[in-house]
Write a protein that holds these residues in place. Sequence first.
Motif, PDB file in Angstrom:
ATOM      1  N   UNK A 187       0.811  -1.222   0.000  1.00 20.41           N
ATOM      2  CA  UNK A 187       0.000   0.000   0.000  1.00 20.41           C
ATOM      3  C   UNK A 187       0.844   1.270   0.000  1.00 20.41           C
ATOM      4  N   UNK A 188       2.122   1.164   0.348  1.00 18.05           N
ATOM      5  CA  UNK A 188       2.961   2.367   0.449  1.00 18.05           C
ATOM      6  C   UNK A 188       3.046   3.124  -0.871  1.00 18.05           C
ATOM      7  N   UNK A 189       2.896   2.410  -1.995  1.00 12.20           N
ATOM      8  CA  UNK A 189       2.995   3.093  -3.299  1.00 12.20           C
ATOM      9  C   UNK A 189       1.850   4.086  -3.495  1.00 12.20           C
ATOM     10  N   UNK A 199       4.119   9.254   7.460  1.00 15.08           N
ATOM     11  CA  UNK A 199       3.846   7.871   7.885  1.00 15.08           C
ATOM     12  C   UNK A 199       5.016   7.254   8.661  1.00 15.08           C
ATOM     13  N   UNK A 200       6.206   7.840   8.521  1.00 15.85           N
ATOM     14  CA  UNK A 200       7.346   7.296   9.283  1.00 15.85           C
ATOM     15  C   UNK A 200       7.130   7.479  10.786  1.00 15.85           C
ATOM     16  N   UNK A 201       6.225   8.405  11.145  1.00 17.65           N
ATOM     17  CA  UNK A 201       5.976   8.653  12.576  1.00 17.65           C
ATOM     18  C   UNK A 201       5.362   7.431  13.254  1.00 17.65           C
ATOM     19  N   UNK A 231       2.181  10.601  16.418  1.00 19.04           N
ATOM     20  CA  UNK A 231       1.710  10.387  15.042  1.00 19.04           C
ATOM     21  C   UNK A 231       0.946  11.621  14.552  1.00 19.04           C
ATOM     22  N   UNK A 232       0.120  12.196  15.435  1.00 15.27           N
ATOM     23  CA  UNK A 232      -0.686  13.359  15.052  1.00 15.27           C
ATOM     24  C   UNK A 232       0.203  14.581  14.799  1.00 15.27           C
ATOM     25  N   UNK A 233       1.293  14.694  15.577  1.00 14.15           N
ATOM     26  CA  UNK A 233       2.205  15.839  15.429  1.00 14.15           C
ATOM     27  C   UNK A 233       2.827  15.911  14.038  1.00 14.15           C
ATOM     28  N   UNK A 234       2.942  14.749  13.389  1.00 15.63           N
ATOM     29  CA  UNK A 234       3.608  14.708  12.075  1.00 15.63           C
ATOM     30  C   UNK A 234       2.744  15.322  10.978  1.00 15.63           C
ATOM     31  N   UNK A 270      -6.761   7.932   1.725  1.00 17.29           N
ATOM     32  CA  UNK A 270      -7.490   6.659   1.664  1.00 17.29           C
ATOM     33  C   UNK A 270      -6.570   5.464   1.933  1.00 17.29           C
ATOM     34  N   UNK A 271      -5.295   5.740   2.250  1.00 15.47           N
ATOM     35  CA  UNK A 271      -4.334   4.643   2.438  1.00 15.47           C
ATOM     36  C   UNK A 271      -4.281   4.248   3.908  1.00 15.47           C
ATOM     37  N   UNK A 272      -4.676   3.032   4.176  1.00 16.64           N
ATOM     38  CA  UNK A 272      -4.723   2.557   5.562  1.00 16.64           C
ATOM     39  C   UNK A 272      -3.467   1.741   5.854  1.00 16.64           C
ATOM     40  N   UNK A 273      -2.707   2.175   6.867  1.00 11.53           N
ATOM     41  CA  UNK A 273      -1.456   1.482   7.223  1.00 11.53           C
ATOM     42  C   UNK A 273      -1.593   0.851   8.598  1.00 11.53           C
ATOM     43  N   UNK A 274      -0.948  -0.304   8.770  1.00 14.51           N
ATOM     44  CA  UNK A 274      -0.902  -0.911  10.100  1.00 14.51           C
ATOM     45  C   UNK A 274       0.549  -1.221  10.455  1.00 14.51           C
ATOM     46  N   UNK A 275       0.793  -1.265  11.766  1.00 10.19           N
ATOM     47  CA  UNK A 275       2.130  -1.618  12.238  1.00 10.19           C
ATOM     48  C   UNK A 275       1.988  -2.084  13.693  1.00 10.19           C
ATOM     49  N   UNK A 276       3.021  -2.727  14.205  1.00  5.21           N
ATOM     50  CA  UNK A 276       2.978  -3.193  15.594  1.00  5.21           C
ATOM     51  C   UNK A 276       4.385  -3.485  16.070  1.00  5.21           C
ATOM     52  N   UNK A 277       4.558  -3.474  17.381  1.00 10.77           N
ATOM     53  CA  UNK A 277       5.856  -3.839  17.971  1.00 10.77           C
ATOM     54  C   UNK A 277       5.625  -4.476  19.324  1.00 10.77           C
TER      55      UNK A 277
END
Length: 285
Positions: A187-189, A199-201, A231-234, A270-277
Amino acid sequence: MRTYETIAQLRQALNPARRAGHRIGFVPTMGALHEGHWSLVSQARRSCDEVVVSIFVNPLQFGPGEDMGSYPQTLERDLDGCARHGCDRVFTPSPRQMYPDHTLTRVAVRRLGEPLCGQARKGHFEGVATVVCKLFNVVGPDAAFFGEKDFQQLVIIRRMAHDLNMPVEIVGCPTVREPDGLAVSSRNVHLDADQRSRATSIAAALGEAAEFASHGQREVPQLIAHVRERIAQAGPVQIEYVEVVDPETLEALEVIDQPARMCVAAKYGSVRLIDNMPLDVAGEA
Ligand code: AMP
């Protein structure tokens, strides 16, 4: 490397390997293959005699508001990459091959499909579990490789295989990231340059939360507040959720006094990203 479009052809091709006692490794994908996928293939290559990749954009896991049509389709490049990364067989079924008639059967892993992404994507994980179950029945793998990037999916598939006595080892593989930390995703494209930079935030915020936790911050609300703010600050973003959960039950935690996973979903346009740690309890990191 050979490619197969029908279930019958693939089954027939795998029979001799199975009879010879070869270990079959399987990497299910939806195509648009990237470094994240190749890391799963490498892991499969290291521990298996035969590596099978499937490329199938599964209609069952897309909700009514989700545009399956815009999912990137790059079959030729994908096949080229599969050959270069040492895949033995690639399964590229059509939707008709996988769902020839109006199938009535669904695989639902109760409770685990409801929180996190399950809130906004009703029925998504039922679609995922159903297609993975079908693919396991077609390929008959000894081991199947899934990315931690889609953590909820990994937990659900692991539970499905356990609950249904599937004779397959589910192997979770670490998230592959861009040099600036963004989790690699097909989806990053779709992100424009500004969104890409904002999104790097997500990864940065998760990394900071993990560090705070490792230095003794056990209060989940504080950690969540930090991640949301970071994330919001970015810049403009729609944060869908930030949660800390038990890595097996996916139940929300209030205090980190056990293994924990912090999970984020956020939309840029419209790009939905997910991540986790993972968050490690202080002193045990
Ligand atoms: P997909 O094609 O998006 O359905 O993903 C297929 C598999 O690749 C899933 O097991 C994903 O978790 C895994 N995957 C996707 N992105 C990454 C990544 N950045 N790192 C590791 N695995 C990934």
